[in-house]
Design an enzyme around this catalytic site. Structure first.
Site, PDB file in Angstrom:
ATOM      1  N   LYS A  13       0.838  -1.209   0.000  1.00  0.00           N
ATOM      2  CA  LYS A  13       0.000   0.000   0.000  1.00  0.00           C
ATOM      3  C   LYS A  13       0.876   1.264   0.000  1.00  0.00           C
ATOM      4  CE  LYS A  13      -2.110  -1.253   3.820  1.00  0.00           C
ATOM      5  NZ  LYS A  13      -1.379  -2.509   4.086  1.00  0.00           N
ATOM      6  N   ARG A  88      -9.754   1.015   8.488  1.00  0.00           N
ATOM      7  CA  ARG A  88      -9.385  -0.365   8.784  1.00  0.00           C
ATOM      8  C   ARG A  88     -10.461  -1.088   9.577  1.00  0.00           C
ATOM      9  NH1 ARG A  88      -3.596   0.468   8.681  1.00  0.00           N
ATOM     10  NH2 ARG A  88      -2.453  -1.426   9.146  1.00  0.00           N
ATOM     11  N   ARG A 127      11.819  -5.796   4.738  1.00  0.00           N
ATOM     12  CA  ARG A 127      11.562  -4.369   4.526  1.00  0.00           C
ATOM     13  C   ARG A 127      12.497  -3.484   5.362  1.00  0.00           C
ATOM     14  NH1 ARG A 127       5.711  -2.063   5.346  1.00  0.00           N
ATOM     15  NH2 ARG A 127       5.901  -3.078   7.359  1.00  0.00           N
ATOM     16  N   ARG A 160      11.100  -1.717  11.024  1.00  0.00           N
ATOM     17  CA  ARG A 160      10.030  -1.343  11.957  1.00  0.00           C
ATOM     18  C   ARG A 160       9.912  -2.357  13.083  1.00  0.00           C
ATOM     19  NH1 ARG A 160       5.098   0.098   7.952  1.00  0.00           N
ATOM     20  NH2 ARG A 160       3.981  -1.060   9.570  1.00  0.00           N
ATOM     21  N   ARG A 171      -0.667  -8.823  13.439  1.00  0.00           N
ATOM     22  CA  ARG A 171      -1.209  -7.874  12.456  1.00  0.00           C
ATOM     23  C   ARG A 171      -2.045  -8.603  11.405  1.00  0.00           C
ATOM     24  NH1 ARG A 171       4.139  -5.298  10.586  1.00  0.00           N
ATOM     25  NH2 ARG A 171       2.902  -4.211   9.011  1.00  0.00           N
TER      26      ARG A 171
HETATM   27  P1  AP5 Z   1       4.861  -1.708   1.765  1.00  0.00           P
HETATM   28  O1  AP5 Z   1       4.541  -0.796   0.608  1.00  0.00           O
HETATM   29  O2  AP5 Z   1       5.591  -1.135   2.932  1.00  0.00           O
HETATM   30  O3  AP5 Z   1       3.507  -2.454   2.238  1.00  0.00           O
HETATM   31  P2  AP5 Z   1       2.260  -1.916   3.071  1.00  0.00           P
HETATM   32  O4  AP5 Z   1       1.043  -2.575   2.538  1.00  0.00           O
HETATM   33  O5  AP5 Z   1       2.259  -0.403   3.094  1.00  0.00           O
HETATM   34  O6  AP5 Z   1       2.634  -2.545   4.468  1.00  0.00           O
HETATM   35  P3  AP5 Z   1       2.507  -1.971   5.949  1.00  0.00           P
HETATM   36  O7  AP5 Z   1       3.192  -2.962   6.813  1.00  0.00           O
HETATM   37  O8  AP5 Z   1       2.986  -0.535   6.031  1.00  0.00           O
HETATM   38  O9  AP5 Z   1       0.981  -2.015   6.150  1.00  0.00           O
HETATM   39  P4  AP5 Z   1       0.256  -2.073   7.478  1.00  0.00           P
HETATM   40  O10 AP5 Z   1      -1.135  -1.828   7.001  1.00  0.00           O
HETATM   41  O11 AP5 Z   1       0.441  -3.270   8.295  1.00  0.00           O
HETATM   42  O12 AP5 Z   1       0.985  -0.926   8.331  1.00  0.00           O
HETATM   43  P5  AP5 Z   1       0.625   0.596   8.643  1.00  0.00           P
HETATM   44  O13 AP5 Z   1       1.874   1.379   8.592  1.00  0.00           O
HETATM   45  O14 AP5 Z   1      -0.549   1.073   7.854  1.00  0.00           O
HETATM   46  O15 AP5 Z   1       5.656  -2.973   1.174  1.00  0.00           O
HETATM   47  C1  AP5 Z   1       6.143  -3.988   2.041  1.00  0.00           C
HETATM   48  C2  AP5 Z   1       7.493  -4.502   1.517  1.00  0.00           C
HETATM   49  O16 AP5 Z   1       7.280  -5.158   0.272  1.00  0.00           O
HETATM   50  C3  AP5 Z   1       8.532  -3.400   1.232  1.00  0.00           C
HETATM   51  O17 AP5 Z   1       9.811  -3.885   1.570  1.00  0.00           O
HETATM   52  C4  AP5 Z   1       8.430  -3.170  -0.286  1.00  0.00           C
HETATM   53  O18 AP5 Z   1       9.662  -2.736  -0.851  1.00  0.00           O
HETATM   54  C5  AP5 Z   1       8.033  -4.560  -0.777  1.00  0.00           C
HETATM   55  N1  AP5 Z   1       7.141  -4.518  -1.934  1.00  0.00           N
HETATM   56  C6  AP5 Z   1       6.070  -3.670  -2.114  1.00  0.00           C
HETATM   57  N2  AP5 Z   1       5.459  -3.942  -3.276  1.00  0.00           N
HETATM   58  C7  AP5 Z   1       6.139  -4.995  -3.832  1.00  0.00           C
HETATM   59  C8  AP5 Z   1       5.965  -5.741  -5.038  1.00  0.00           C
HETATM   60  N3  AP5 Z   1       4.975  -5.480  -5.886  1.00  0.00           N
HETATM   61  N4  AP5 Z   1       6.828  -6.767  -5.296  1.00  0.00           N
HETATM   62  C9  AP5 Z   1       7.850  -7.056  -4.427  1.00  0.00           C
HETATM   63  N5  AP5 Z   1       8.053  -6.377  -3.271  1.00  0.00           N
HETATM   64  C10 AP5 Z   1       7.208  -5.357  -2.972  1.00  0.00           C
HETATM   65  O19 AP5 Z   1       0.120   0.474  10.157  1.00  0.00           O
HETATM   66  C11 AP5 Z   1       1.011   0.186  11.207  1.00  0.00           C
HETATM   67  C12 AP5 Z   1       0.255   0.190  12.532  1.00  0.00           C
HETATM   68  O20 AP5 Z   1      -0.308   1.500  12.785  1.00  0.00           O
HETATM   69  C13 AP5 Z   1      -0.949  -0.760  12.623  1.00  0.00           C
HETATM   70  O21 AP5 Z   1      -0.571  -2.082  12.957  1.00  0.00           O
HETATM   71  C14 AP5 Z   1      -1.755  -0.081  13.742  1.00  0.00           C
HETATM   72  O22 AP5 Z   1      -1.210  -0.310  14.998  1.00  0.00           O
HETATM   73  C15 AP5 Z   1      -1.587   1.390  13.420  1.00  0.00           C
HETATM   74  N6  AP5 Z   1      -2.620   1.869  12.495  1.00  0.00           N
HETATM   75  C16 AP5 Z   1      -2.411   2.350  11.230  1.00  0.00           C
HETATM   76  N7  AP5 Z   1      -3.573   2.676  10.661  1.00  0.00           N
HETATM   77  C17 AP5 Z   1      -4.548   2.393  11.564  1.00  0.00           C
HETATM   78  C18 AP5 Z   1      -5.968   2.481  11.527  1.00  0.00           C
HETATM   79  N8  AP5 Z   1      -6.623   2.944  10.448  1.00  0.00           N
HETATM   80  N9  AP5 Z   1      -6.644   2.091  12.629  1.00  0.00           N
HETATM   81  C19 AP5 Z   1      -6.008   1.647  13.737  1.00  0.00           C
HETATM   82  N10 AP5 Z   1      -4.661   1.511  13.825  1.00  0.00           N
HETATM   83  C20 AP5 Z   1      -3.941   1.876  12.741  1.00  0.00           C
END
Ligand code: AP5
Length: 217
Positions: A13, A88, A127, A160, A171
């Site tokens: 994402k 979410r 990552r 992270r 997660r």
């Molecule tokens: P990346 O682009 O980083 O993936 P992502 O989907 O953004 O993964 P996240 O781990 O950031 O998502 P998440 O939803 O768990 O975390 P968030 O920060 O929102 O890609 C991942 C890896 O793959 C990278 O190394 C990249 O290079 C590689 N890659 C990408 N695309 C690729 C491809 N096509 N092919 C090969 N490799 C690829 O949330 C973190 C925490 O914040 C949550 O757990 C929660 O505690 C809190 N939080 C955030 N939002 C909320 C909410 N709305 N409500 C409540 N708590 C929340």
């Protein structure tokens, strides 16, 4: 337009939202990055969110909704944005719908990036990201040019805390329980488009852009 990127942890994402900012000029609003920034700065919000994030749990809805609605009310996001990581939960989705409706706006499209669990684990364990500018790398598939440092700003990269295996497992479980119901929520209003996330980043981006062009046509 307001576009939601939906998908499990590690689906890409953040990577795709950055590409959409480059190609479609859509402002990137990332709830996880906003929380991590508050944790780094030691704000009250960061202190309240920290333990949830480290455990891989969701931050409570009231805190999350207030943070995101304030963010999309700012001038740079008033015309639209890519929402990465929000909503979410059903409660968050309803709050977003209500807030946009009050401004005569709506969510135009929900792009669901599908990736299987084995690939998610591979992506999250490799990552690295820049705590300063948010750029995202992968040690095998997308390494930085200068080892351990961000190509964009030169800051040292880090892994992270919530990418530790125990937090990742939690997660994924939280995603299945609390976020998967959003798929039906947005399917009911015909806003959901599924994209194969198990392609290279550029191919995924191409498919996302095609879905968005179909909306604006
Ligand atoms: P990346 O682009 O980083 O993936 P992502 O989907 O953004 O993964 P996240 O781990 O950031 O998502 P998440 O939803 O768990 O975390 P968030 O920060 O929102 O890609 C991942 C890896 O793959 C990278 O190394 C990249 O290079 C590689 N890659 C990408 N695309 C690729 C491809 N096509 N092919 C090969 N490799 C690829 O949330 C973190 C925490 O914040 C949550 O757990 C929660 O505690 C809190 N939080 C955030 N939002 C909320 C909410 N709305 N409500 C409540 N708590 C929340």
């Amino acid at each position: 337009m307001y576009v939601i990127l939906l998908g499990p942890p590690g689906a890409g994402k953040g990577t795709q939202a950055a590409l959409l900012a480059e190609t479609a000029g859509l402002v990137h609003v990332a709830s996880g990055e906003m929380f991590r920034d508050n944790v780094r700065r030691g704000t009250d919000l960061g202190k309240q969110a920290r333990s949830s994030i480290e455990a891989g749990a969701l931050v409570p809805d009231d805190l999350t909704i207030a943070m995101l609605l304030e963010r999309i009310g700012r001038p740079d996001a008033a015309g639209g944005a890519t929402l990465d990581g929000f909503p979410r939960t059903i409660k968050q989705a309803q709050a977003l719908d209500d807030a946009l409706a009050q401004r005569g706006r709506q969510v135009e499209k929900v792009l669901m990036i599908g990736v299987g669990e084995a690939e998610l684990l591979r992506r999250l364990s490799g990552r690295w990201s820049c705590p300063d500018c948010g750029a995202i790398y992968h040690e095998a598939t997308n390494p930085s040019r200068v080892d351990g440092h961000c190509d964009r700003c030169g800051h040292p990269l880090s892994q992270r805390d919530d990418d530790k295996p125990s937090a990742v497992k939690h997660r994924l479980q939280v995603y299945r329980e609390q976020t998967v119901p959003l798929i039906a929520y947005y399917q009911r209003v015909a806003k959901l488009v599924r994209v194969n996330g198990e392609q290279g980043p550029r191919e995924v981006s191409r498919d996302l852009l095609a879905a968005l062009e179909a909306v604006s046509a």
